[in-house]
Design a protein around this motif. Structure first.
Motif, short mmCIF file in Angstrom:
data_model
loop_
_atom_site.label_atom_id
_atom_site.label_comp_id
_atom_site.label_asym_id
_atom_site.label_seq_id
_atom_site.Cartn_x
_atom_site.Cartn_y
_atom_site.Cartn_z
N VAL A 188 0.84 -1.20 0.00
CA VAL A 188 0.00 0.00 0.00
C VAL A 188 0.87 1.25 0.00
CG1 VAL A 188 -1.64 1.34 1.36
CG2 VAL A 188 -1.99 -1.11 1.06
N GLU A 189 1.94 1.25 0.82
CA GLU A 189 2.83 2.42 0.85
C GLU A 189 3.47 2.66 -0.50
OE1 GLU A 189 3.12 4.57 3.32
OE2 GLU A 189 1.56 3.41 4.33
N LEU A 190 3.87 1.59 -1.17
CA LEU A 190 4.48 1.73 -2.49
C LEU A 190 3.47 2.25 -3.51
CD1 LEU A 190 6.62 -1.52 -2.52
CD2 LEU A 190 7.49 0.79 -2.67
N LEU A 191 2.22 1.77 -3.43
CA LEU A 191 1.19 2.26 -4.35
C LEU A 191 0.88 3.72 -4.08
CD1 LEU A 191 -1.24 -0.81 -4.46
CD2 LEU A 191 0.28 -0.01 -6.27
N LYS A 192 0.89 4.12 -2.82
CA LYS A 192 0.65 5.53 -2.51
C LYS A 192 1.72 6.43 -3.10
CE LYS A 192 -2.07 5.10 1.76
NZ LYS A 192 -2.10 5.34 3.23
N SER A 193 2.93 5.88 -3.22
CA SER A 193 4.03 6.69 -3.75
C SER A 193 3.88 7.00 -5.24
CB SER A 193 5.37 5.97 -3.51
OG SER A 193 5.45 4.79 -4.31
N VAL A 194 3.00 6.26 -5.95
CA VAL A 194 2.82 6.52 -7.38
C VAL A 194 1.47 7.18 -7.64
CG1 VAL A 194 4.34 4.68 -8.11
CG2 VAL A 194 1.93 4.17 -7.75
N CYS A 195 0.82 7.68 -6.58
CA CYS A 195 -0.42 8.45 -6.74
C CYS A 195 -0.07 9.93 -6.86
CB CYS A 195 -1.34 8.24 -5.53
SG CYS A 195 -1.91 6.56 -5.33
N GLY A 196 -1.00 10.70 -7.33
CA GLY A 196 -0.78 12.14 -7.41
C GLY A 196 -1.64 12.76 -8.48
N ALA A 197 -1.21 13.95 -8.93
CA ALA A 197 -1.99 14.68 -9.92
C ALA A 197 -1.22 14.91 -11.21
CB ALA A 197 -2.43 16.02 -9.33
N GLY A 198 0.02 14.47 -11.27
CA GLY A 198 0.83 14.69 -12.47
C GLY A 198 0.47 13.75 -13.60
N GLU A 199 1.13 13.96 -14.75
CA GLU A 199 0.86 13.13 -15.92
C GLU A 199 1.40 11.72 -15.73
OE1 GLU A 199 2.42 15.00 -19.33
OE2 GLU A 199 1.02 16.68 -19.31
N LYS A 200 2.46 11.58 -14.92
CA LYS A 200 3.10 10.27 -14.77
C LYS A 200 2.50 9.43 -13.65
CE LYS A 200 7.57 11.64 -16.64
NZ LYS A 200 9.04 11.70 -16.42
N ARG A 201 1.44 9.91 -13.05
CA ARG A 201 0.84 9.14 -11.97
C ARG A 201 0.26 7.83 -12.50
NH1 ARG A 201 -4.95 12.16 -10.64
NH2 ARG A 201 -5.79 12.04 -12.75
N SER A 285 -6.71 -2.32 -14.72
CA SER A 285 -6.41 -0.99 -15.25
C SER A 285 -5.37 -1.06 -16.34
CB SER A 285 -5.92 -0.07 -14.12
OG SER A 285 -5.41 1.15 -14.64
N LEU A 286 -5.77 -0.75 -17.57
CA LEU A 286 -4.84 -0.77 -18.70
C LEU A 286 -3.81 0.34 -18.55
CD1 LEU A 286 -4.34 -2.29 -21.33
CD2 LEU A 286 -5.76 -0.62 -22.50
N HIS A 287 -4.22 1.49 -18.02
CA HIS A 287 -3.30 2.61 -17.81
C HIS A 287 -2.20 2.22 -16.82
CE1 HIS A 287 -1.97 6.78 -17.15
NE2 HIS A 287 -1.95 6.48 -15.86
N PHE A 288 -2.58 1.57 -15.75
CA PHE A 288 -1.61 1.13 -14.74
C PHE A 288 -0.61 0.14 -15.36
CE2 PHE A 288 -0.18 -1.68 -11.35
CZ PHE A 288 0.17 -0.78 -10.35
N THR A 289 -1.13 -0.79 -16.15
CA THR A 289 -0.28 -1.83 -16.77
C THR A 289 0.73 -1.22 -17.73
OG1 THR A 289 -2.11 -3.37 -16.62
CG2 THR A 289 -0.31 -3.97 -18.09
N GLU A 290 0.25 -0.27 -18.56
CA GLU A 290 1.12 0.29 -19.59
C GLU A 290 2.20 1.19 -19.01
OE1 GLU A 290 -1.62 2.22 -22.17
OE2 GLU A 290 -2.14 0.38 -23.28
N ASN A 291 1.94 1.80 -17.85
CA ASN A 291 2.88 2.79 -17.32
C ASN A 291 3.72 2.29 -16.15
OD1 ASN A 291 2.20 5.54 -18.72
ND2 ASN A 291 0.24 4.56 -18.31
N ILE A 292 3.39 1.12 -15.60
CA ILE A 292 4.11 0.67 -14.41
C ILE A 292 5.58 0.40 -14.70
CG2 ILE A 292 3.51 -1.77 -14.73
CD1 ILE A 292 3.39 -1.99 -11.69
N ASN A 293 5.87 -0.09 -15.92
CA ASN A 293 7.25 -0.42 -16.26
C ASN A 293 8.12 0.82 -16.38
OD1 ASN A 293 6.70 -3.14 -16.31
ND2 ASN A 293 6.05 -3.07 -18.45
N GLU A 294 7.50 1.98 -16.58
CA GLU A 294 8.28 3.21 -16.72
C GLU A 294 8.63 3.81 -15.36
OE1 GLU A 294 6.06 5.83 -19.14
OE2 GLU A 294 5.80 4.38 -20.78
#
Length: 1046
Positions: A188-201, A285-294
């Motif tokens: 959960v802590e790791l997932l919180k670290s990739v939340c936010g309002a930017g384009e790379k969230r 989530s397709l968005h999560f899948t496509e961007n997680i590797n970046e």
């Protein structure tokens, strides 16, 4: 059988689910029933209290002459005490009253036996009660009648079966992951670290439903913790609705929407169980899948459990093939599954340990070795042969210190130059291609010496002579030591335990060639033991042997290379050889003239040196970095020249090295360009099976490239491969040969040749009673050959369909991918499809859609397509699978493009049946397909468009596609360069154009200009669809004009 059906089998609405666990249980029950008559003849005659009744597919014609036939009905000649027949068939119902007739029914069912047992158990949820009566558990033991005695025996037999079935199911279920509160909190802590309002969230937000954390780390209420639930989350992805998630010890899954504690109806599970949060999010989530590797985002494993284990040294993973004692083997299986790491060295300092129950010598880094050697120099120690001159390095090897820390940890904070060039950190970072199983560990030995043979003590006396004697005594002691059977573990451990290895390694630093030769001859023999190998590496023996490779004495070089070949069986040893420049020196040993007609004595020695060098390179080539080092050192041309040698002892290590290195593309290209394919094919015709195996294995790896496949055919290598299929007793050779045939059959020109050589019939005969590594290759070859219609008939006539279908119940992922492809290819013919359907093959394929491996899912979905197309009553067959349509629709949420393409293709076939189309529409197929339309994958474009075209033919689906925004992306598909995409898209647009709103959207996106060009296509289907779509748009325009202007 009763308890297993109740507790282990998986049921849905009174029906057995189509799942691997159920299939495994039913297969065990089928085997039990089939063999019951022969194993328990007396109990088989016992008449059941109540008959087992179910709906059967058997007909009167299926029964033998021992049964009495009356029209379409059948009954047995033997009856119970009331005169009722023990077997009675009145189609479609059957009634059975004893195991003897139950056994015969299963045997008569032939290929449908699994389906019969399935139907029987569904109709009789408590079979044991019907067999023995409702009070069988309280049967009076005092009743001594024969019938009561047989009932007790039958009860015990059935209880044994129950135990077996439950153990089998527990084994499967125990392999599932179990989460802990700490692991959930960390994720959960790791997932919180990739939340936010930017384009790379990656996510909008992640939050718990409760802020209170119990002392055990859980956030769920105590009454839910009893169910294994840890916490509840609300996660908002960027592209879907908020997800309400339950985290439990069994995994994570979606719930019905828990927003706060106390909503009891919200705890219900609404999805499959996933191993962790990331896996669940990838599927939703397709968005999560496509961007997680970046993202710099890593989910760490559970922290290692720390246990206090006295006197444990660092160990490495067991060498493949090494045997264990029975009590160790049982424990090892448990610990290997857990993959935990243990800690604590002798001083109590935390230290990384690999999972093992065996003792092992320690591991020190070069920096620690230097410090320890210096300390040992200052502190003194035992010397070998003190009376003669030693090099300065020999003084440093007095005593082995086994308390060093693991080398990679030590080097992580400092980079030093290694003797072989480059930084030490680079040298020590091994490739990921080497599995953990490549490592070894030593046997644990007891402290007692009371049962040791006399040889143990005699060798220890000789080692004392080695330590304290003069040069003559040392040589004599070495000769005497060689008279013992050094292959025995007792002799090997005697040398190690008394410090003999240190002395033997010290002797390598002396100036006396005879002592060096004697020492190397002994170490060459004893280094076949994994314990001795590791001890030699720990004592720095490899570095000395590498330096001996520069010696002018050819016998010394041979012995050093052979010993390196034995020691370099584990990863650290191979790394050490490379680090100290051993690869380059070993490659230099290959430079000889092996193909001369007449060799001088010196040339014969050169050939022997080259052979030993190739043997050492073969061991070292299991490391990817070493393969690259061999190539850079110029090893490929030298190996190509040695490959032309007429000597078998030279060819085996050379071909072994080549086949090991052929996993790298650079080597495969070199093997083509250096003309080595011709030599490999030529050696397939030799009489040495080990050489044939390595040649076939090299072809197997190289035949990934079409040019290699053409060269094998050009040099007439296909027929020798087919001939070698007759060597069924040599499983290693068979695996290599079938692998080569599989890869070669990827070219249709080769398949034509295999037809001429009758390879298919032989391959079909290998579908049973073979190890999995052979089956994977055999089925792969059949799948490639079945792409030609004539071969599909050959497979059927050779009896290949039933064994192929039976392999669908396996668990080997590579085998499942190949067998689904083969079954799918065979299903394109109606005669084959009839057999597959009769064997319940489509149900088995459908059950593989639940497999967690996306490759298996995709391959199964592709295989389902021809099955649906060629089945007689495909619509009814598909509807008969409980939950099957919902399962395949839900796969549209998969992040894997190949899975999506295959599922879309299957949905296009399913939707041809109107009832099935209505069902999948109710399951939400339209919005799911619409969500996929923005994909950039051209292969998916085609099958997605086909699915859309088919789904438009029900109700208001056309309107729904338009409202979901699917029209504009489909128009863009027409710009693809693939004609098949054009055809599928034009058909989809034609169907969508029957709705006015969709016509407007198409026109706005410029579809008319694109379709006008396709109306002139030579493809009539494309022509008609394009013209129809343009006509619908034109009609709408005319209607608007007429309405506007009258």
């Amino acid at each position: 059988m009763g308890v297993a059906l109740t507790r282990a089998a998986q049921w849905t609405m009174g029906k057995l689910e189509v799942s691997p666990l159920n299939e495994a249980l039913l297969n065990d029950i089928v085997n039990f029933v089939e063999q019951f008559n022969s194993r328990h003849p007396q109990e088989a005659k016992l008449v059941f209290t109540e008959p087992l009744q179910w709906t059967t597919a058997l007909q009167a014609s299926d029964f033998t002459s021992e049964y009495e036939l009356s029209g379409s009905s059948v009954h047995s000649q033997d009856t119970d005490k009331d005169g009722c027949p023990l077997l009675q068939l009145i189609p479609p119902d059957i009634s059975v009253r004893s195991f003897s007739h139950l056994c015969k029914v299963v045997q008569l069912a032939n290929d449908s036996k699994l389906k019969e047992v399935w139907a029987c158990l569904e109709a009789n949820r408590e079979p044991v009660v019907k067999m023995l009566g409702p009070n069988f558990t309280t049967a009076e033991v005092s009743d001594s009648s024969p019938e009561a005695e047989f009932k007790v025996k039958l009860l015990l037999i059935l209880q044994q079966l129950d135990t077996q079935l439950l153990n089998s199911s527990i084994t499967q279920l125990s392999q599932k992951v179990r989460l802990s509160p700490a692991a959930v909190k960390r994720d959960v802590e790791l997932l919180k670290s990739v939340c936010g309002a930017g384009e790379k969230r990656l996510l909008k937000s992640v939050r718990y439903t409760s802020d209170y954390e119990f002392s055990n780390g859980c956030r769920s209420p105590p009454w839910r913790q009893a169910h294994g639930e840890i916490a509840y989350l609300i996660i908002e992805p960027c592209d879907t609705e908020p997800l309400f998630i339950t985290c439990s010890t069994a995994g994570v899954y979606l719930n019905s929407g828990i927003k706060q504690e106390g909503e009891e109806n919200a705890y219900e599970r609404k999805s499959d169980v996933y191993k962790d949060l990331v896996t669940l999010l990838k599927s939703k989530s397709l968005h999560f899948t496509e961007n997680i590797n970046e993202q710099d985002f890593v989910i760490h494993e559970e922290p290692p459990t720390t246990l206090k284990i006295p006197h444990v040294e660092a160990v490495d993973v067991e060498e493949r093939g090494q045997t264990l004692r029975s009590y160790e083997h049982q424990e090892k299986n448990v610990h290997e599954k857990a993959r935990q790491q243990l800690a604590l060295n002798k001083s109590g300092v935390a230290k990384k340990l690999e999972p093992s129950l065996k003792w092992n010598l320690g591991l020190t880094s070069p920096h620690e070795e230097a410090e320890e050697k210096k300390a040992r120099k200052n502190g003194g120690g035992e010397k070998a042969t003190e009376s003669w001159t030693k090099s300065p390095r020999s003084e440093s090897k007095k005593k082995a210190d086994f308390s060093g820390s693991p080398l990679p940890d030590r080097l992580s904070s400092q980079k030093t130059k290694s003797p072989g060039g480059g930084t030490a950190a680079e040298e020590f970072s091994e490739s990921s291609s080497e599995s953990e199983e490549d490592e070894e560990q030593s046997e644990r030995r007891g402290e007692s010496h009371t049962d040791l043979p006399s040889e143990y003590w005699q060798i220890q006396k000789l080692v004392k002579y080695l330590k304290g004697g003069n040069q003559t005594a040392t040589v004599i002691a070495l000769c005497c030591m060689r008279d013992f059977n050094l292959a025995q573990e007792t002799c090997q451990l005697a040398i190690r335990d008394v410090g003999g290895l240190e002395v033997l390694i010290n002797l390598l630093d002396t100036d006396e060639v005879k002592c060096k030769i004697g020492s190397l001859k002994i170490m060459k023999e004893i280094s076949r033991s994994s314990q001795i190998r590791r001890a030699i590496a720990n004592l720095g023996g490899l570095q000395t042997m590498v330096s001996i490779l520069d010696s002018p004495d050819k016998e010394l070089k041979c012995l050093a290379a052979e010993t390196i070949a034995n020691v370099a069986k584990f990863r650290r040893a191979r790394r050490t050889v490379r680090q100290y420049g051993g690869i380059k020196r070993l490659v230099e040993l290959l430079d000889c003239v092996p193909d001369s007609a007449m060799l001088s004595t010196e040339q014969e020695k050169d050939v022997e040196v080259a052979c030993c060098g190739a043997l050492a390179l073969w061991s070292c080539s299991k490391s990817t970095r070493n393969k690259e080092a061999i190539r850079k050192a110029g090893g490929i041309p030298l190996l190509a020249r040695l490959l032309k040698s007429p000597q078998k002892n030279m060819l085996i290590p050379v071909v072994g090295t080549l086949q090991e290195c052929a996993s790298e593309r650079s080597y495969r290209i070199a093997i083509q360009t250096e003309g080595m394919i011709e030599d490999l094919v030529k050696n397939l015709n030799c009489d040495n099976q080990e050489l044939q195996m390595h040649c076939a294995s090299a072809i197997f790896k190289c035949a990934e490239d079409k040019r290699t496949r053409d060269l094998v055919r050009q040099y007439e290598g296909l027929q020798p491969l087919v001939v070698l299929l007759n060597e069924a007793d040599n499983k290693q050779l068979l695996a290599a040969v079938t692998g080569a045939i599989w890869k070669c059959s990827m070219s249709m020109e080769n398949v034509v040749k295999f037809e001429e050589f009758k390879a298919l019939e032989r391959l079909v005969s290998l579908l049973t009673d073979q190890p999995e590594e052979v089956l994977v290759n055999v089925v792969g070859a059949l799948g490639e050959c079945a792409q030609r219609p004539a071969n599909r008939a050959t497979i059927r006539k050779s009896g290949g369909i039933p064994p192929l279908v039976s392999l669908l119940t396996g668990t080997n992922q590579a085998l499942l991918v190949n067998v689904t492809r083969a079954v799918g290819a065979c299903a394109t013919e109606s005669e084959n499809m009839m057999i597959i359907d009769r064997l319940d093959g489509v149900r088995l394929l459908w059950s593989l859609l639940k497999n967690p491996n996306p490759d298996v899912q995709a391959s199964a979905a592709w295989a389902i397509c021809p099955c649906i197309e060629n089945a007689k009553d495909a619509g009814e067959m598909v509807r008969s699978f409980v939950g099957g349509l919902e399962l395949i629709v839900n796969l549209l949420k998969s992040p894997n493009k190949e899975v999506l393409a295959s599922v879309c293709a299957a949905i296009a076939k399913i939707a041809k049946d109107e009832e099935n189309l209505a069902v999948i529409t109710d399951h939400g197929v339209v919005p799911m397909l619409s969500n996929l339309t923005n994909t950039a994958d051209d292969k998916l474009h085609r099958y997605l468009a086909e699915a859309v075209a088919r789904c438009c033919m029900w109700g208001s689906n056309r309107v729904a596609f338009g409202e979901a925004g699917a029209v504009a992306p489909l128009v863009r598909y027409l710009r693809s360069k693939d004609p098949s995409v054009h055809q599928a898209t034009a058909q989809a647009l034609f169907q969508l154009s029957k709705d006015p709103s969709n016509c407007i959207a198409m026109h706005e996106n410029g579809v008319v200009k694109l379709l006008l060009g396709m109306m002139g296509s030579t493809d009539e289907v494309l022509q008609e669809a394009a013209a129809g779509c343009v006509a619908n748009i034109r009609r709408l325009a005319l209607a608007n004009e007429k309405a506007k202007y009258g």
